[in-house]
Design an enzyme around this catalytic site. Sequence first.
Site, PDB file in Angstrom:
ATOM      1  N   TRP A 250       0.833  -1.171  -0.243  1.00 32.06           N
ATOM      2  CA  TRP A 250       0.025  -0.019  -0.255  1.00 32.06           C
ATOM      3  C   TRP A 250       0.987   1.211  -0.189  1.00 32.06           C
ATOM      4  CZ3 TRP A 250      -1.391  -4.526   2.191  1.00 32.06           C
ATOM      5  CH2 TRP A 250      -2.566  -4.914   1.898  1.00 32.06           C
ATOM      6  N   CYS A 286      -6.599  -4.837  -1.608  1.00 35.42           N
ATOM      7  CA  CYS A 286      -7.827  -5.853  -1.077  1.00 35.42           C
ATOM      8  C   CYS A 286      -8.656  -6.627  -2.309  1.00 35.42           C
ATOM      9  CB  CYS A 286      -8.782  -5.089  -0.268  1.00 35.42           C
ATOM     10  SG  CYS A 286      -9.497  -3.697  -1.161  1.00 35.42           S
ATOM     11  N   HIS A 345     -13.505  -1.584   1.233  1.00 41.88           N
ATOM     12  CA  HIS A 345     -12.660  -2.760   1.402  1.00 41.88           C
ATOM     13  C   HIS A 345     -13.263  -3.876   0.670  1.00 41.88           C
ATOM     14  CE1 HIS A 345      -9.970  -5.545   2.659  1.00 41.88           C
ATOM     15  NE2 HIS A 345     -10.475  -6.057   3.824  1.00 41.88           N
ATOM     16  N   ASP A 368     -11.760 -13.183   4.387  1.00 41.20           N
ATOM     17  CA  ASP A 368     -11.204 -11.784   4.271  1.00 41.20           C
ATOM     18  C   ASP A 368      -9.540 -12.465   4.083  1.00 41.20           C
ATOM     19  OD1 ASP A 368      -9.838  -9.533   3.512  1.00 41.20           O
ATOM     20  OD2 ASP A 368     -10.852  -8.318   5.017  1.00 41.20           O
ATOM     21  N   TYR A 533      -6.526   4.413   0.316  1.00 37.88           N
ATOM     22  CA  TYR A 533      -7.931   4.335   0.241  1.00 37.88           C
ATOM     23  C   TYR A 533      -8.197   3.294   1.616  1.00 37.88           C
ATOM     24  CZ  TYR A 533      -7.328  -0.778  -0.602  1.00 37.88           C
ATOM     25  OH  TYR A 533      -6.922  -2.330  -0.515  1.00 37.88           O
TER      26      TYR A 533
END
Length: 698
Positions: A250, A286, A345, A368, A533
């Site tokens: 990220w 993600c 997400h 997840d 984000y």
Amino acid sequence: KHPKRKAEQQQLGPEVSGHFFIFLPFKSGENRTEHHTNRYHGDDFVIRRGQNFQLWITLSRPFNPNTDKLHLELKTGPLPTVSKETHVIIPLVEALEGNRWEAAVVAQDDKRLNLSVNSSPSAVIGRYQLTVETNCANGPASFTADPANDIYMLFNPWCEGDTVFMDSEDVRQEYVLNDVGRIYYGTENQIGARTWNYGQFDNGILAACLYILEKSGTLPSGWGDSVNVVRIISAMVNSPDDQGVLEGNWSGDYSGGTSPTAWSGSVEILKAYHKNKGSPVKYGQCWVFAGVVTTVLRCLGIPCRPVTNFNSAHDTDVSLTTDVYLDENLEPIDHLNADSIWNFHVWNDCWMARPDLPPGNGGWQAVDATPQETSQGSYRCGPASLAAVRNGQVYLKYDCPFVFAEVNSDKIYWQKNANGTFTQIYSEKKTVGHYISTKAVGSDERNDITDLYKYPEGIPEQNERIAVETACRYGSKASAFSSSKAEDVSVEVTMDGQGPTMGNDAELTITLRNSSSEKRTVTLNSQAVVMYYTGVPKATVRKHTVETALDWSLEYKDYKDQLVDQAALMLTLSGRVRETQQVQATQFSFRLRTPDLIIKPIGKAVVGEKTAIEISFTNPLPQVLKAVTFNMEGLGLLTARKIKYGDIGSRASVSLTEYFIPTLPGPRKLLASLDCKQLTQVHGVTDITVEEKSNAAL
């Protein structure tokens, strides 16, 4: 003298009086059609558990049921064991009963036997080696099939006895068999969608998925349990602690790998992981993790879909609240604000029964693979029952507190006191978990599934508040819920239409409303930050004091050098009403929209014939885009292709023509994306109907 007869003997094995030697040419297309596995690439023997399948075996002499004995054995994993169900003994029976391992002779043609075989609906999934054991007057004999005839066993959503059973053909077609889908991103006011190639039937993908299970180091004896398999995949799709499929990044710096926004599908990622013997692929965020999980679970037979949650809370301290810390002047204290609210997400829902939980918790489960927090020592999350999340039953496994907080936590604002302690000054109860989205069954429309995760806000029965307060009794800040005070001033931030676009000034409207009959004076501090984000701030680009309703703007020159991948910004407003000391605080996230790539097919597309498409794009920025790369892929059209284009001038329009040779007929989607340092999240898709060669000639 007789080459044909000699070849047959080699096929069947040496003739030894009284023994059987067996040849197994049983890659039957009929099995694959019945088992909904006919789209897997190649002709491997791929079947689903709990469902009958057919075997033809050829013996060295005709089978006599009165004197000859025969049974089958299947073995999987490094140490096949009968007690662990990784070594399966399949007896020959007179009549099949179902729901168990068994085989019966249904036809005999001289030396050929047709066996009808049933498997257990709880069988271990994976690759099995088949052995035929025979016994006759001269004693036992054994024949192990060639590895090319290994049996691949998958989960079976068509079988009522399987934990992953779904009772509607439409949903099975979508969540198991659809190999292209849509993944949503952006902000709640500016929802974007991109097409994703799952490619679960593509060449080498089933092998790559089974390799992931092997690489996990878990025992194959647990691979019959859908809950366990999903938990393994959740851990193995990310790379921390287990050298899994994808390395998350990220930072904005993707040198040495592929920018997360440049991927358009899972096939390239999974093939690279398998080919490089388990070296994590760079890089994912993600939606990439969720796209890969969808591919792997659908490939293994578990119904799965990607799910996007807008305003998704990341609760780092198990408080089940999202905490914002402000200083004495009501300005954010960045280093304390570890909890973040992601603009969006993406995770996954998968469908299964939950025999390990109280009744009523089967159905959709959240899972997840994005590495955020550890669960039982590994970066993984779920499966968490959506029914448990909806009702605030956060004590049910797995990871319900984290998922609950993502969709339902309150945002609590704390102000620093002179002595260094903090006081709760304000709470927002409806800021988290909006427009939870997935692709609709049978169409490309967006399906809002928020009501599966939470009760509607503010319904008369107050179920939503009851669920939040039930959950928060188990959180680390159970006392953070105070009764609400009278509040007669409200603040709202809005934008026109779909909001600001990249390369232009960003304009928002701040509205203050006074619902009392008396005068109210408010001073608001405003702060605009460029944000990843994930809700993590990168840089403050504007500070301002607001004393009345106004139009708020941010010029391109202020943000152009600070933007990161998703072009996300957040406006924070905080202040007090002078007359009542009522606190006002809110945060508004927005993104700068990027243009689409326009893709146009040229002429008609025919299997095996050269086809052309034109890609066009206009640079929205008043600056040059450097070292632009275009990426293309399409299932049945072309494998992933990178085109190094070069620079694109300020506000310039470009087009390029590319050629490919389609390999599969029918409706197809061609995906393209643009990637460069100055501009990301630029993509496009077009539908192409490919004709069969013979049809095109008519």
